[in-house]
Design a protein around this motif. Structure first.
Motif, short mmCIF file in Angstrom:
data_model
loop_
_atom_site.label_atom_id
_atom_site.label_comp_id
_atom_site.label_asym_id
_atom_site.label_seq_id
_atom_site.Cartn_x
_atom_site.Cartn_y
_atom_site.Cartn_z
N HIS A 307 -159.80 103.21 -7.18
CA HIS A 307 -159.62 104.47 -6.45
C HIS A 307 -158.21 104.98 -6.68
O HIS A 307 -157.40 104.34 -7.37
CB HIS A 307 -159.89 104.27 -4.95
CG HIS A 307 -159.11 103.13 -4.35
ND1 HIS A 307 -159.69 101.98 -3.88
CD2 HIS A 307 -157.77 102.96 -4.16
CE1 HIS A 307 -158.77 101.16 -3.42
NE2 HIS A 307 -157.59 101.74 -3.58
N ASN A 308 -157.93 106.13 -6.11
CA ASN A 308 -156.59 106.71 -6.17
C ASN A 308 -155.98 106.73 -4.78
O ASN A 308 -156.68 106.89 -3.78
CB ASN A 308 -156.65 108.14 -6.70
CG ASN A 308 -157.02 108.21 -8.16
OD1 ASN A 308 -156.17 108.03 -9.04
ND2 ASN A 308 -158.30 108.44 -8.45
N VAL A 309 -154.67 106.54 -4.74
CA VAL A 309 -153.93 106.70 -3.49
C VAL A 309 -153.19 108.02 -3.58
O VAL A 309 -152.31 108.21 -4.44
CB VAL A 309 -152.95 105.54 -3.25
CG1 VAL A 309 -152.16 105.78 -1.96
CG2 VAL A 309 -153.68 104.21 -3.19
N VAL A 310 -153.57 108.94 -2.72
CA VAL A 310 -152.94 110.26 -2.68
C VAL A 310 -151.92 110.27 -1.55
O VAL A 310 -152.26 109.98 -0.39
CB VAL A 310 -153.98 111.37 -2.46
CG1 VAL A 310 -153.30 112.73 -2.30
CG2 VAL A 310 -154.98 111.39 -3.61
N GLU A 311 -150.67 110.57 -1.89
CA GLU A 311 -149.63 110.73 -0.87
C GLU A 311 -149.36 112.21 -0.70
O GLU A 311 -149.02 112.90 -1.66
CB GLU A 311 -148.35 110.00 -1.27
CG GLU A 311 -147.26 110.13 -0.23
CD GLU A 311 -145.94 109.48 -0.65
OE1 GLU A 311 -144.96 109.61 0.10
OE2 GLU A 311 -145.90 108.88 -1.75
N ALA A 312 -149.55 112.69 0.52
CA ALA A 312 -149.35 114.11 0.80
C ALA A 312 -148.35 114.27 1.94
O ALA A 312 -148.22 113.39 2.80
CB ALA A 312 -150.68 114.77 1.17
#
Length: 357
Positions: A307-312
């Motif tokens: 999966h991807n880890v999205v930091e917003a």
């Protein structure tokens, strides 16, 4: 084996402790059942090794009691507690064969050679080292040396508890999973009371039935791996367990609700009464990208394989989300949706919402 009870335990390395901060261990009350698999988990300096040394008899606590099956052993030396300990570095005799290393704890107690042979053969089979029994220990690889060290701890059938003090620290990463699996398998076979000390959450969560999480000399939560992940009792547990750890976000309470960056956030249940600094906690697994929710700007996307880890960024606050499938790019505007039943309020670090039934 034994049930182990720690009552009102405190320990200070100062001769005359004057304040709570002078104690390396603060008010520890624990009960470990006979035959259980337990882990002491926490960062370096949190008191894990101090607690282990007190249980083993290497340290006498400043206050409190240690009971083995309701017998007070607080002031008994290690050799009278019937314990076995496995350390970071394998404790074996290089000049001896694997067989003689495994036999040594039994021979040292005058056990008959017939019983020695039966027990060594049994443990060697569990460890899958039967073909090494006549090999000198000096020629073994580090992981096999640690296997033998574990075997020395397990070979006696009269021990009250087997304690492991970061036993995989010096093992190559690609071999650690094998030894973790082997240790779990051994526990299921021998059903000895085992306490495993580590700062590695993977080791603790894969080995133990119950994990004791420590911070700054205190126990902040005791639970199964699932309980620690799904409902952290303290923000430290949420942050320390998980990869990445739980998002911990500042909020204010008004009109009976929690507000983050000016927007009300739905919580798992009613807010408990109290005062103190408040924060929202939600794991990245329960943050989604959608058409509605908290406006945010993507700061970074990390591809970790599955999966991807999205930091917003929501204002000045970083929020991480675990996303499968297509993901936005750096600088994109998105909306973050928090799963309500996994969103909790914490006050001064401790959970402050009621769980929904």
């Amino acid at each position: 084996m034994a049930k182990i009870t720690l009552k009102d335990l405190r320990h200070s390395y100062y001769p005359n402790p004057k304040s709570r901060d002078d104690y390396a261990l603060k008010e520890i009350d624990l009960e470990w059942n006979d035959g259980g698999a337990y882990a002491l988990l926490g960062p370096s300096g949190c008191g894990k090794s101090t607690l282990l040394n007190i249980i083993s008899g290497l340290l006498v606590p400043s206050d409190g009691q240690i009971l083995f099956d309701d017998k007070d052993v607080t002031h008994l030396p290690p050799d009278q507690r019937n314990i076995a300990q496995v350390f970071q570095f394998p404790v074996i005799y290089d000049t001896m064969t694997v067989y003689d290393n495994l036999a040594f704890p039994l021979r040292n107690r005058g056990v008959s050679e017939e019983k020695v042979d039966a027990r060594v053969t049994e443990i060697a089979s569990m460890l899958e080292v039967e073909d090494m029994l006549r090999t000198r220990a000096a020629g073994l690889s580090p992981d096999n040396k640690q296997k033998i060290s574990m075997g020395r701890g397990l070979v006696r059938d009269d021990v009250n508890v087997v304690m492991f003090d970061e036993p995989l620290t010096v093992i190559d990463p690609h071999l650690k999973w094998k030894l973790r699996s082997k240790l779990k398998e051994l526990h299921q076979k021998v059903r000895a009371t085992m306490i495993y000390v580590t700062h590695d959450q993977t080791e603790a969560l894969t080995f133990a039935d119950q994990v004791v999480v420590m911070q700054e000399g205190e126990v902040v939560q005791i639970g199964t791996p699932v309980e620690l992940f799904e409902r952290p009792a303290h923000t430290f547990v949420g942050h320390f367990i998980g990869s990445p750890g739980m998002n911990v976000l500042p909020c204010e309470i008004r009109d009976g609700g929690a507000f983050f960056e000016g927007q009300q956030v739905a919580l798992e249940g009613a807010i408990r009464q109290g005062s103190g600094a408040t924060q929202i906690g939600i794991r990245p697994e329960f943050v989604a990208l959608g058409a509605t929710g908290l406006p945010a700007v993507v700061r970074k996307v990390s591809d970790v394989g599955r999966h991807n880890v999205v930091e917003a960024m929501v204002g000045d606050n970083s929020v991480k989300a675990i996303i499968e499938g297509d993901v936005p790019g750096h600088g994109d505007a998105v909306h973050l949706a928090f799963r309500a039943d996994q969103t909790r309020l914490y006050r001064d670090g401790w959970i402050a919402t009621e769980a929904r039934s």
